[in-house]
Design a protein around this motif. Structure first.
Motif, PDB file in Angstrom:
ATOM      1  N   ASN A 104       0.859  -1.319   0.170  1.00 17.31           N
ATOM      2  CA  ASN A 104       0.017   0.029   0.040  1.00 17.31           C
ATOM      3  C   ASN A 104       0.811   1.280  -0.077  1.00 17.31           C
ATOM      4  OD1 ASN A 104      -2.325  -1.317  -0.114  1.00 17.31           O
ATOM      5  ND2 ASN A 104      -2.497  -1.665   2.001  1.00 17.31           N
ATOM      6  N   PHE A 105       1.801   1.209   0.595  1.00 15.04           N
ATOM      7  CA  PHE A 105       2.788   2.632   0.934  1.00 15.04           C
ATOM      8  C   PHE A 105       3.481   2.605  -0.613  1.00 15.04           C
ATOM      9  CE2 PHE A 105       7.199   4.178   1.118  1.00 15.04           C
ATOM     10  CZ  PHE A 105       7.093   5.264   2.001  1.00 15.04           C
ATOM     11  N   LYS A 107       2.030   1.914  -3.541  1.00 13.42           N
ATOM     12  CA  LYS A 107       1.055   2.448  -4.323  1.00 13.42           C
ATOM     13  C   LYS A 107       0.908   3.994  -4.108  1.00 13.42           C
ATOM     14  CE  LYS A 107      -1.524  -1.928  -4.998  1.00 13.42           C
ATOM     15  NZ  LYS A 107      -2.576  -2.636  -4.538  1.00 13.42           N
ATOM     16  N   GLN A 108       0.862   4.225  -2.700  1.00 16.91           N
ATOM     17  CA  GLN A 108       0.523   5.575  -2.403  1.00 16.91           C
ATOM     18  C   GLN A 108       1.851   6.482  -2.818  1.00 16.91           C
ATOM     19  OE1 GLN A 108      -0.444   5.492   1.715  1.00 16.91           O
ATOM     20  NE2 GLN A 108      -2.470   4.738   1.376  1.00 16.91           N
ATOM     21  N   TRP A 109       2.866   5.993  -2.672  1.00 22.07           N
ATOM     22  CA  TRP A 109       3.932   6.813  -3.001  1.00 22.07           C
ATOM     23  C   TRP A 109       4.227   7.138  -4.303  1.00 22.07           C
ATOM     24  CZ3 TRP A 109       7.288   9.867  -0.660  1.00 22.07           C
ATOM     25  CH2 TRP A 109       8.649  10.095  -1.510  1.00 22.07           C
ATOM     26  N   ASN A 110       3.768   5.990  -5.273  1.00 21.85           N
ATOM     27  CA  ASN A 110       3.875   6.437  -6.884  1.00 21.85           C
ATOM     28  C   ASN A 110       2.752   7.211  -7.264  1.00 21.85           C
ATOM     29  OD1 ASN A 110       5.924   4.473  -7.247  1.00 21.85           O
ATOM     30  ND2 ASN A 110       4.676   2.673  -7.469  1.00 21.85           N
ATOM     31  N   GLU A 111       1.637   7.299  -6.522  1.00 18.57           N
ATOM     32  CA  GLU A 111       0.508   8.248  -6.698  1.00 18.57           C
ATOM     33  C   GLU A 111       1.094   9.681  -6.637  1.00 18.57           C
ATOM     34  OE1 GLU A 111      -2.878   7.137  -4.662  1.00 18.57           O
ATOM     35  OE2 GLU A 111      -3.157   5.191  -5.871  1.00 18.57           O
ATOM     36  N   LEU A 112       1.630   9.852  -5.254  1.00 20.33           N
ATOM     37  CA  LEU A 112       2.284  11.131  -4.989  1.00 20.33           C
ATOM     38  C   LEU A 112       3.203  11.656  -5.892  1.00 20.33           C
ATOM     39  CD1 LEU A 112       2.464  10.851  -1.233  1.00 20.33           C
ATOM     40  CD2 LEU A 112       0.798  12.102  -2.546  1.00 20.33           C
TER      41      LEU A 112
END
Length: 115
Positions: A104-105, A107-112
């Motif tokens: 999850n981290f 995925k969120q890092w790539n989104e940011l």
């Protein structure tokens, strides 16, 4: 398409298993009887008892050989087990992936980074 193949294999295995339940029960009963006859044969002291138990054991052995198609039923049960295991494999990996905090981290890092 993979689920369809699993469903087809599971359906065929279920039909084969249901059609061989009778021979499976017959094989189980005859093998249990053969086991107890063998144990009594070893305990018997008189020759007449050993001959009688040997004859009965031979008859039960022929009955158990007659129920050999039950092995196909056991193989069908194993195939059903494999289909069930494969069917639920994808669910377990998705749950594991969703509950993993590092995934999850990432995925969120790539989104940011994309913003």
């Amino acid at each position: 398409m993979k689920k369809f193949g699993l469903l087809l294999a599971g359906g065929i295995a279920a039909v084969v298993l249901l059609s061989t339940i009778g021979p499976m029960v017959g094989l189980l009963v005859s093998l249990v009887l053969l086991y107890f006859i063998f144990k009594q044969f070893l305990k018997a002291n008189s020759t007449g008892a050993k001959i009688g138990l040997g004859i009965i054991g031979a008859i039960v052995l022929v009955a158990s050989i007659h129920n050999i198609p039950a092995i196909i039923g056991v193989a069908a049960a194993y195939v059903l087990y494999l289909v069930y295991k494969k069917w639920n494999e994808n669910k377990h990996t998705k749950i594991k992936e969703e509950s993993d905090p590092f995934v999850n981290f990432e995925k969120q890092w790539n989104e940011l980074k994309n913003y």
